[in-house]
Design a protein around this motif. Structure first.
Motif, PDB file in Angstrom:
ATOM      1  N   GLY A  76      42.439  29.039  27.913  1.00  0.00           N
ATOM      2  CA  GLY A  76      41.174  28.511  27.434  1.00  0.00           C
ATOM      3  C   GLY A  76      41.276  28.566  25.676  1.00  0.00           C
ATOM      4  O   GLY A  76      42.390  28.985  25.223  1.00  0.00           O
ATOM      5  N   PRO A  77      40.459  28.023  25.215  1.00  0.00           N
ATOM      6  CA  PRO A  77      40.188  27.740  23.596  1.00  0.00           C
ATOM      7  C   PRO A  77      40.542  29.227  23.042  1.00  0.00           C
ATOM      8  O   PRO A  77      39.965  30.166  23.577  1.00  0.00           O
ATOM      9  N   GLU A  78      40.825  29.164  21.902  1.00  0.00           N
ATOM     10  CA  GLU A  78      41.105  30.498  20.981  1.00  0.00           C
ATOM     11  C   GLU A  78      39.676  30.859  20.586  1.00  0.00           C
ATOM     12  O   GLU A  78      38.454  30.078  20.648  1.00  0.00           O
ATOM     13  N   PRO A  79      39.426  32.249  20.447  1.00  0.00           N
ATOM     14  CA  PRO A  79      37.986  32.675  20.107  1.00  0.00           C
ATOM     15  C   PRO A  79      37.370  32.135  19.074  1.00  0.00           C
ATOM     16  O   PRO A  79      36.135  31.832  19.206  1.00  0.00           O
ATOM     17  N   ASN A  80      37.893  31.529  18.089  1.00  0.00           N
ATOM     18  CA  ASN A  80      37.109  30.999  16.711  1.00  0.00           C
ATOM     19  C   ASN A  80      36.763  29.786  17.274  1.00  0.00           C
ATOM     20  O   ASN A  80      35.826  29.391  16.963  1.00  0.00           O
ATOM     21  N   THR A  81      37.675  28.848  18.125  1.00  0.00           N
ATOM     22  CA  THR A  81      37.316  27.684  18.723  1.00  0.00           C
ATOM     23  C   THR A  81      35.941  27.816  19.458  1.00  0.00           C
ATOM     24  O   THR A  81      35.125  27.022  19.393  1.00  0.00           O
ATOM     25  N   GLN A  82      36.044  28.844  20.237  1.00  0.00           N
ATOM     26  CA  GLN A  82      34.712  29.344  21.070  1.00  0.00           C
ATOM     27  C   GLN A  82      33.489  29.570  20.245  1.00  0.00           C
ATOM     28  O   GLN A  82      32.327  29.377  20.750  1.00  0.00           O
ATOM     29  N   VAL A  83      33.699  30.318  19.190  1.00  0.00           N
ATOM     30  CA  VAL A  83      32.637  30.625  18.455  1.00  0.00           C
ATOM     31  C   VAL A  83      31.901  29.246  17.841  1.00  0.00           C
ATOM     32  O   VAL A  83      30.829  29.172  17.767  1.00  0.00           O
ATOM     33  N   VAL A  84      32.943  28.470  17.387  1.00  0.00           N
ATOM     34  CA  VAL A  84      32.121  27.206  16.872  1.00  0.00           C
ATOM     35  C   VAL A  84      31.680  26.349  18.040  1.00  0.00           C
ATOM     36  O   VAL A  84      30.458  25.586  17.840  1.00  0.00           O
ATOM     37  N   MET A  85      32.272  26.323  19.167  1.00  0.00           N
ATOM     38  CA  MET A  85      31.440  25.606  20.212  1.00  0.00           C
ATOM     39  C   MET A  85      30.316  26.418  20.601  1.00  0.00           C
ATOM     40  O   MET A  85      29.318  25.772  20.975  1.00  0.00           O
TER      41      MET A  85
ATOM     42  N   LEU B  39      32.215  36.951   4.582  1.00  0.00           N
ATOM     43  CA  LEU B  39      33.585  36.027   4.551  1.00  0.00           C
ATOM     44  C   LEU B  39      33.173  34.914   5.537  1.00  0.00           C
ATOM     45  O   LEU B  39      32.335  35.498   6.828  1.00  0.00           O
ATOM     46  N   LEU B  40      33.250  33.975   5.420  1.00  0.00           N
ATOM     47  CA  LEU B  40      32.957  32.818   6.526  1.00  0.00           C
ATOM     48  C   LEU B  40      33.873  33.035   7.779  1.00  0.00           C
ATOM     49  O   LEU B  40      35.101  32.867   7.588  1.00  0.00           O
ATOM     50  N   ILE B  41      33.205  33.132   8.830  1.00  0.00           N
ATOM     51  CA  ILE B  41      34.144  33.260  10.180  1.00  0.00           C
ATOM     52  C   ILE B  41      33.841  31.681  11.014  1.00  0.00           C
ATOM     53  O   ILE B  41      34.885  31.307  11.255  1.00  0.00           O
ATOM     54  N   ALA B  42      32.714  30.984  10.982  1.00  0.00           N
ATOM     55  CA  ALA B  42      32.844  29.825  11.674  1.00  0.00           C
ATOM     56  C   ALA B  42      31.234  29.297  11.184  1.00  0.00           C
ATOM     57  O   ALA B  42      30.491  29.953  10.793  1.00  0.00           O
ATOM     58  N   HIS B  43      31.453  27.835  11.046  1.00  0.00           N
ATOM     59  CA  HIS B  43      29.954  27.308  10.901  1.00  0.00           C
ATOM     60  C   HIS B  43      29.930  25.978  11.641  1.00  0.00           C
ATOM     61  O   HIS B  43      30.821  25.252  11.988  1.00  0.00           O
ATOM     62  N   ASP B  44      28.633  25.376  11.589  1.00  0.00           N
ATOM     63  CA  ASP B  44      28.357  24.194  12.079  1.00  0.00           C
ATOM     64  C   ASP B  44      26.969  23.844  11.142  1.00  0.00           C
ATOM     65  O   ASP B  44      26.037  23.665  11.663  1.00  0.00           O
ATOM     66  N   LEU B  45      27.555  23.396   9.998  1.00  0.00           N
ATOM     67  CA  LEU B  45      26.472  23.229   8.938  1.00  0.00           C
ATOM     68  C   LEU B  45      26.639  21.806   8.604  1.00  0.00           C
ATOM     69  O   LEU B  45      27.673  20.992   8.475  1.00  0.00           O
ATOM     70  N   PRO B  46      25.461  21.408   8.022  1.00  0.00           N
ATOM     71  CA  PRO B  46      25.373  19.991   7.618  1.00  0.00           C
ATOM     72  C   PRO B  46      26.314  19.958   6.146  1.00  0.00           C
ATOM     73  O   PRO B  46      26.485  20.778   5.705  1.00  0.00           O
ATOM     74  N   ALA B  47      26.525  18.614   5.844  1.00  0.00           N
ATOM     75  CA  ALA B  47      27.628  18.408   4.824  1.00  0.00           C
ATOM     76  C   ALA B  47      27.070  19.036   3.309  1.00  0.00           C
ATOM     77  O   ALA B  47      27.693  19.433   2.771  1.00  0.00           O
TER      78      ALA B  47
END
Length: 144
Positions: free
Chosen positions: A3-12, A35-43
């Motif tokens: 399956g997807p890598e853990p960081n990809t899963q966090v973004v998902m 430290l940034l791990i993952a994000h889903d932020l507006p531009a």
């Protein structure tokens, strides 16, 4: 691991959270040292800067909770004119920060975000190679 890598899963997980919560405009996961791990932020929001701000607020909130009650930190809600910022503890080593627009249902936000924080803690534990969140010292807050 399949399956997807853990960081990809966090973004998902962050994107799925945005899909489930009306008026959620963005989210991020950061380490407690900013430290940034993952994000889903507006531009228009700079992820690394927001991660650093989150770490500062997390540190202050943890200190306040410990000093006032002698207990650990679970979450902090900042109500602003343009919306809310909510920071959830993701174990001892990270946090989940969610940003909403004005008029968001904070109760609904909690109902969706607390389980997301637990899921992210499990994903981060997998990333660090721990067998489970407790082994990585990643224990999330209890839902209330």
């Amino acid at each position: 691991m399949s399956g997807p890598e853990p960081n990809t899963q966090v973004v998902m997980e962050l994107k799925a959270l945005r899909d489930r919560v009306p008026q959620l405009i963005g989210s991020l996961v950061a380490s407690t040292d900013g430290l940034l791990i993952a994000h889903d932020l507006p531009a228009h929001i700079e992820p690394a800067g927001m991660a650093a701000l989150t770490a500062a607020q997390l540190s202050l909130s943890h200190r306040l909770a410990t000093t006032a009650n002698g207990g650990g930190f679970h979450e902090v809600v900042v109500h602003g004119e343009g919306g809310d910022v909510v920071i959830y503890a993701v174990g001892w080593t990270a946090s989940l920060t969610v940003l909403t627009g004005p008029g968001a249902n904070v109760g609904r936000l909690h109902l969706e975000s607390r389980p997301a924080a637990r899921t992210i803690a499990e994903l981060l534990a997998a990333l660090t190679g721990a067998a489970d969140p407790a082994a990585a010292n990643l224990q999330t807050s209890n839902p209330k």
